[in-house]
Design a protein around this motif. Structure first.
Motif, mmCIF file in Angstrom:
data_model
loop_
_atom_site.group_PDB
_atom_site.id
_atom_site.type_symbol
_atom_site.label_atom_id
_atom_site.label_comp_id
_atom_site.label_asym_id
_atom_site.label_seq_id
_atom_site.Cartn_x
_atom_site.Cartn_y
_atom_site.Cartn_z
ATOM 1 N N THR A 67 -7.207 -44.036 -22.246
ATOM 2 C CA THR A 67 -7.695 -45.027 -23.208
ATOM 3 C C THR A 67 -8.284 -46.176 -22.422
ATOM 4 O O THR A 67 -8.285 -46.166 -21.184
ATOM 5 C CB THR A 67 -6.559 -45.529 -24.098
ATOM 6 N N ARG A 68 -8.777 -47.157 -23.143
ATOM 7 C CA ARG A 68 -9.277 -48.340 -22.460
ATOM 8 C C ARG A 68 -8.160 -49.361 -22.380
ATOM 9 O O ARG A 68 -7.332 -49.476 -23.276
ATOM 10 C CB ARG A 68 -10.485 -48.899 -23.203
ATOM 11 N N PHE A 69 -8.133 -50.095 -21.276
ATOM 12 C CA PHE A 69 -7.058 -51.061 -21.057
ATOM 13 C C PHE A 69 -7.061 -52.125 -22.158
ATOM 14 O O PHE A 69 -6.018 -52.565 -22.624
ATOM 15 C CB PHE A 69 -7.236 -51.708 -19.683
ATOM 16 N N ASP A 70 -8.270 -52.491 -22.578
ATOM 17 C CA ASP A 70 -8.411 -53.468 -23.654
ATOM 18 C C ASP A 70 -7.625 -53.070 -24.884
ATOM 19 O O ASP A 70 -6.975 -53.896 -25.526
ATOM 20 C CB ASP A 70 -9.895 -53.569 -24.041
ATOM 21 N N LYS A 71 -7.702 -51.784 -25.207
ATOM 22 C CA LYS A 71 -7.057 -51.305 -26.430
ATOM 23 C C LYS A 71 -5.536 -51.432 -26.312
ATOM 24 O O LYS A 71 -4.880 -51.884 -27.242
ATOM 25 C CB LYS A 71 -7.415 -49.840 -26.681
ATOM 26 N N VAL A 72 -5.014 -51.011 -25.174
ATOM 27 C CA VAL A 72 -3.566 -51.062 -24.996
ATOM 28 C C VAL A 72 -3.092 -52.509 -25.046
ATOM 29 O O VAL A 72 -2.090 -52.845 -25.702
ATOM 30 C CB VAL A 72 -3.162 -50.415 -23.655
ATOM 31 N N LEU A 73 -3.846 -53.371 -24.371
ATOM 32 C CA LEU A 73 -3.455 -54.779 -24.353
ATOM 33 C C LEU A 73 -3.511 -55.368 -25.760
ATOM 34 O O LEU A 73 -2.598 -56.084 -26.185
ATOM 35 C CB LEU A 73 -4.386 -55.544 -23.413
ATOM 36 N N GLY A 74 -4.545 -55.038 -26.488
ATOM 37 C CA GLY A 74 -4.687 -55.543 -27.861
ATOM 38 C C GLY A 74 -3.569 -55.037 -28.748
ATOM 39 O O GLY A 74 -3.014 -55.775 -29.556
ATOM 40 N N TRP A 75 -3.234 -53.770 -28.532
ATOM 41 C CA TRP A 75 -2.167 -53.187 -29.340
ATOM 42 C C TRP A 75 -0.842 -53.898 -29.086
ATOM 43 O O TRP A 75 -0.077 -54.157 -29.996
ATOM 44 C CB TRP A 75 -2.076 -51.695 -28.969
ATOM 45 N N ALA A 76 -0.605 -54.231 -27.824
ATOM 46 C CA ALA A 76 0.632 -54.939 -27.498
ATOM 47 C C ALA A 76 0.589 -56.373 -28.025
ATOM 48 O O ALA A 76 1.569 -56.882 -28.548
ATOM 49 C CB ALA A 76 0.852 -54.947 -25.997
ATOM 50 N N ARG A 77 -0.568 -56.963 -27.865
ATOM 51 C CA ARG A 77 -0.674 -58.379 -28.248
ATOM 52 C C ARG A 77 -0.516 -58.590 -29.742
ATOM 53 O O ARG A 77 0.040 -59.580 -30.183
ATOM 54 C CB ARG A 77 -2.046 -58.912 -27.821
ATOM 55 N N GLN A 92 -4.075 -59.386 -36.990
ATOM 56 C CA GLN A 92 -3.662 -58.314 -36.077
ATOM 57 C C GLN A 92 -4.818 -57.358 -35.820
ATOM 58 O O GLN A 92 -5.067 -56.946 -34.687
ATOM 59 C CB GLN A 92 -2.491 -57.549 -36.691
ATOM 60 N N LYS A 93 -5.517 -57.042 -36.886
ATOM 61 C CA LYS A 93 -6.659 -56.131 -36.745
ATOM 62 C C LYS A 93 -7.711 -56.768 -35.840
ATOM 63 O O LYS A 93 -8.286 -56.121 -34.960
ATOM 64 C CB LYS A 93 -7.237 -55.875 -38.139
ATOM 65 N N MET A 94 -7.910 -58.035 -36.041
ATOM 66 C CA MET A 94 -8.905 -58.754 -35.257
ATOM 67 C C MET A 94 -8.517 -58.760 -33.773
ATOM 68 O O MET A 94 -9.366 -58.553 -32.898
ATOM 69 C CB MET A 94 -8.940 -60.178 -35.783
ATOM 70 N N ILE A 95 -7.236 -58.976 -33.499
ATOM 71 C CA ILE A 95 -6.768 -59.015 -32.109
ATOM 72 C C ILE A 95 -6.955 -57.646 -31.475
ATOM 73 O O ILE A 95 -7.425 -57.523 -30.336
ATOM 74 C CB ILE A 95 -5.287 -59.447 -32.042
ATOM 75 N N LEU A 96 -6.625 -56.596 -32.219
ATOM 76 C CA LEU A 96 -6.726 -55.241 -31.684
ATOM 77 C C LEU A 96 -8.166 -54.910 -31.319
ATOM 78 O O LEU A 96 -8.443 -54.270 -30.309
ATOM 79 C CB LEU A 96 -6.187 -54.244 -32.717
#
Lengths: 421, 169, 166
Positions: free
Chosen positions: B21-31, B154-158
């Motif tokens: 996956t992309r790192f951005d996605k994982v980070l967003g999911w956690a955030r 949350q959606k926006m952050i993701l």
């Protein structure tokens, strides 16, 4: 237990040594404007000597939103929505106070059924108000459970308000000349169920707090406001009664149908935080009693006056025939509306925090209104109980520890909307 | 990485399998599930904030209930209630003190646009002072509306581009 | 109309203080001379029969276009007697000055500051007559009828004067 006397700070120091390194410098600490324990926005600047509060100053006005000025631009009924947002914990009491002042100017009295509805709804609001105050004040001292219980209790009342008027917080539940609607079906049964739940929650809170050593020691003898000082500072409501003064607008200047119920004024003795807490707890019980007695006596009949110059017609008339439509039109259109004869009236009700007075002036605009009547208020002055309570804060906390500021402040239940208007 | 985008898809892969996956996605999911909120509660909407934050509506389900009263420790500022001109400089200052990445939710009509108060004392929406991500309508908004605002954020952050490099803007 | 007890007492002690009296809608009201307020308030507070020991409210009303323009309204309450009394002062000055009641009641402090802030009425003898609802640098007194409702004086944001410091 003896209440704490306010000794000069030098004698209260716990260490006895005169070593110079133990002497502390006076420090100025700003609590607020945005602080977890400042309900809403207010700033207390305390001067500290170690942990002792030597002096305090309070700054308000951060929520000044020109309610009084805005009301002058509204028609008589439109201004009610701004009264919702005064003490937003018990909005129905504010609505009732304002419309009663206008009705006094108009010289009308609403039918008994309307008066019963207003009284019952006011008392339910008072329970919500006290419950929020106790819950929030306890949370600030660390009793999170109490806060969660209190919020649960408030939800039952909010459901009742929502059933009656469609809104949970900003109710707008009165009209000049009566009430917007009758009680919905099954509302009274629901109220009984809600009061049963309230009593359960009050008992739980009582069990958690009243005899709790930590809670007791933390607030007993702290934030003392004696009767003479309380009168001088203009305290009203639970804070004045906690100091031992028997003053309740509902008894001293009876209005609505409070004389139809059997209830008593709750009075404390010391005027400290613990007494304020006890007075609020007992007042919830008294309010519940008033509701239960009055609900049995609600008379049949209309809930509003039938004067077409004051009340809007029923919806079926507005949509169904031309007279109703014209009537509606004449009351709603700009420059028409309710015509209130010029004059002034002061009507006080017992709000959640004390005497909530409305000083309403009707004065025709020169050149526009020649009949001596006005279609909008010239001046709506609110006598806010909170302003006086907040003015007394420096007196209450002087000589206490800095940690005592939080329970003292929590016990007066400051509401920003009412304080700054 | 379908399960991150769509929770209804089958769960994470079993041992020995690899996901890309992309790192951005994982980070967003956690955030998105760990927002520390600074509640800037000023007025009537605070009543609904209290309701939504306590057990009846239970904001903890969305990982966003933990209030931090220090702007330096918080990710999201909830502006709950009317902002007057006297208060505006303070709001700006608190916003400036928050560390990146930061988001703003304006709760209620007053914070969004001035609401019923159009007069000399009130700011006509905090959008004139600080950038706002989510506006929640209502006077005051019902708890459900506030929760919807949280879910929208949350959606926006993701979906947003994540900041994660040290020192990067 | 028969004089009320408070009216009689004031007439006895300060014969020319009461200018007018009425009881519209059941609220007993006295209009008194502006410079007599401190004496009258002291009499009301300390008289053993009247016992108006509570200053409930203090405000002003701006009747623009009328003579006199300003009315300053005091509401006194007697807790032992359960009576309420409204005392009004009238003034046509642009910035009326009246005596402060802070020596008698602590609560007069905040009420008078608010009245000064929103109406521009000066209170002689007040310990700290500064703005309370609004901020330093705000020009004018917003509850006056000649102050436009939407005249904003923001500290920051659009329309702010750059000279303000934060």
């Amino acid at each position: 237990m003896e209440t704490k006397t306010k000794t000069p700070p030098e004698e209260q120091f716990f260490f006895t040594t005169d070593e110079p390194e133990f002497k502390t410098k006076e420090m100025l600490l700003n609590m607020g404007p945005s602080h977890p324990a400042m309900h809403g926005i207010v700033k207390i600047a305390v001067k500290l000597q170690g942990e002792l509060v030597m002096d305090a100053d309070i700054e308000i006005g951060y929520l000044h939103r020109a309610m009084e000025k805005t009301c002058e631009d509204c028609t008589w009924n439109q201004a009610t929505i701004y009264t919702d947002r005064l003490n937003y914990v018990s909005p129905i009491i504010n609505n009732v106070g304002y419309v009663m002042a206008v009705e006094k100017l108009l010289g009308i009295e609403i039918p008994p059924r309307g008066q019963y509805l207003r009284t019952i709804l006011s008392e339910l609001s008072r329970i919500a108000d006290h419950m929020t105050c106790i819950g929030a004040a306890a949370m600030e001292m660390g009793a999170m459970t109490v806060f969660l219980y209190a919020m649960k209790g408030r939800e039952f009342l909010y459901e009742l308000f929502e059933d009656y008027c469609g809104a949970r917080v900003t109710t707008n539940a009165t009209r000049v000349g009566g009430m917007p609607a009758d009680l919905p079906d099954g509302w009274i049964d629901k109220m009984h169920r809600a009061l049963k739940e309230e009593r359960k929650i009050i008992k739980e809170i009582d069990g958690l707090l009243t005899c709790n050593r930590i809670f007791y020691d933390r607030i007993k003898g702290v934030g003392v406001m004696k009767a003479d000082d309380a009168i001088s500072y203009g305290f009203t409501g639970p804070c004045l009664r906690a100091a031992g003064v028997e003053y309740d607008v509902r008894k001293n200047f009876p209005y609505l149908v409070y004389d139809q119920a059997d209830w008593s004024i709750v009075v404390g003795t010391e005027g400290d935080n613990f007494d304020r807490y006890l007075v609020r707890m007992e007042e919830m019980e008294q309010s519940a009693r008033i509701c239960e007695q009055l609900v049995k006596k609600i008379p049949d009949g209309p809930h509003s006056v039938s004067d077409k110059h004051i009340m809007l017609p029923d919806k079926e008339n507005t949509y169904g025939n031309i007279e109703g439509l014209m009537n509606h039109f004449k009351l709603i259109m700009h420059g028409h509306g309710i015509r209130v004869p010029s004059g002034e009236a002061y009507q006080a009700v017992e709000g959640g925090n004390g005497e909530l007075g409305f000083y309403v002036v009707s004065h025709p605009i020169e050149g526009e209104e020649e009949d001596g009547c006005a279609s909008r208020p010239w001046r709506v002055r609110v006598r806010p109980p909170c302003l006086h309570l907040v003015a007394g804060i420096p007196h209450m906390i002087k000589g206490d520890m800095v940690a005592d500021v939080i329970p003292s402040f929590g016990s007066i239940n400051m509401i920003g909307g009412e304080l700054d208007r | 990485m379908e399960f991150l985008k769509n929770p209804s898809q089958p769960g994470p892969p079993e041992d020995g399998q690899i996901i890309t996956t992309r790192f951005d996605k994982v980070l967003g999911w956690a955030r998105k599930y760990s927002q520390f909120v600074y509640p800037f509660v000023t007025a009537c909407c605070g009543m609904e904030y209290m309701s939504v934050a306590s057990s009846h509506y239970d904001l903890d389900r969305f990982g966003t209930a933990f209030p931090r009263f220090s702007p330096r420790q918080s990710d999201v500022i909830w502006v709950v209630g009317t902002i007057s001109h006297k208060l505006a400089p303070l709001l700006k200052r608190i916003y400036d003190q928050m560390t990146e990445p930061k988001w703003v939710i304006a709760i209620g009509a007053c914070a969004s646009c001035g609401g019923p108060y159009d007069n000399y004392a009130t700011v006509q929406g905090i959008g004139t002072i600080i950038p706002v991500d989510i506006y929640v309508a209502g006077c005051p908004p019902r708890p459900e509306a506030i929760i919807e605002g949280v879910v929208k954020l949350q959606k926006m952050i993701l979906e947003s581009k994540q900041m994660w490099k040290v020192g990067a803007p | 109309m028969e004089k009320s007890p408070a009216h009689k007492k004031i007439d006895e002690k300060f014969p020319d203080a009461v200018l007018d009296a009425h009881a519209q809608h059941g609220d007993e009201t006295l209009i008194i001379r502006k410079d007599a307020i401190l004496d009258v308030a002291q009499l009301l507070k300390e008289d053993p029969e009247l016992q108006f020991n509570f200053l409930m409210d203090l405000t002003a009303v701006d009747y623009i276009g009328r003579q006199p323009r300003f009315e300053i309204v005091y509401i006194f309450v007697s807790i032992p007697n359960s009576t309420r009394l409204r005392v009004k002062l009238q003034s046509d000055d642009l910035y009326p000055t009246v005596k402060s009641l802070t020596p008698l009641w602590e609560t007069a402090n905040f009420l008078e500051r608010e009245c000064y802030d929103l109406y521009g009425i000066r209170f002689d003898g007040h310990p700290n007559l500064t703005r309370i609802m609004l901020y330093e640098g705000f020009e004018g007194h917003p509850l006056r009828k000649d102050y436009p409702k939407k005249k904003r004086q923001p500290l920051i944001g659009p329309g702010a004067k750059s000279s303000h410091k934060h």
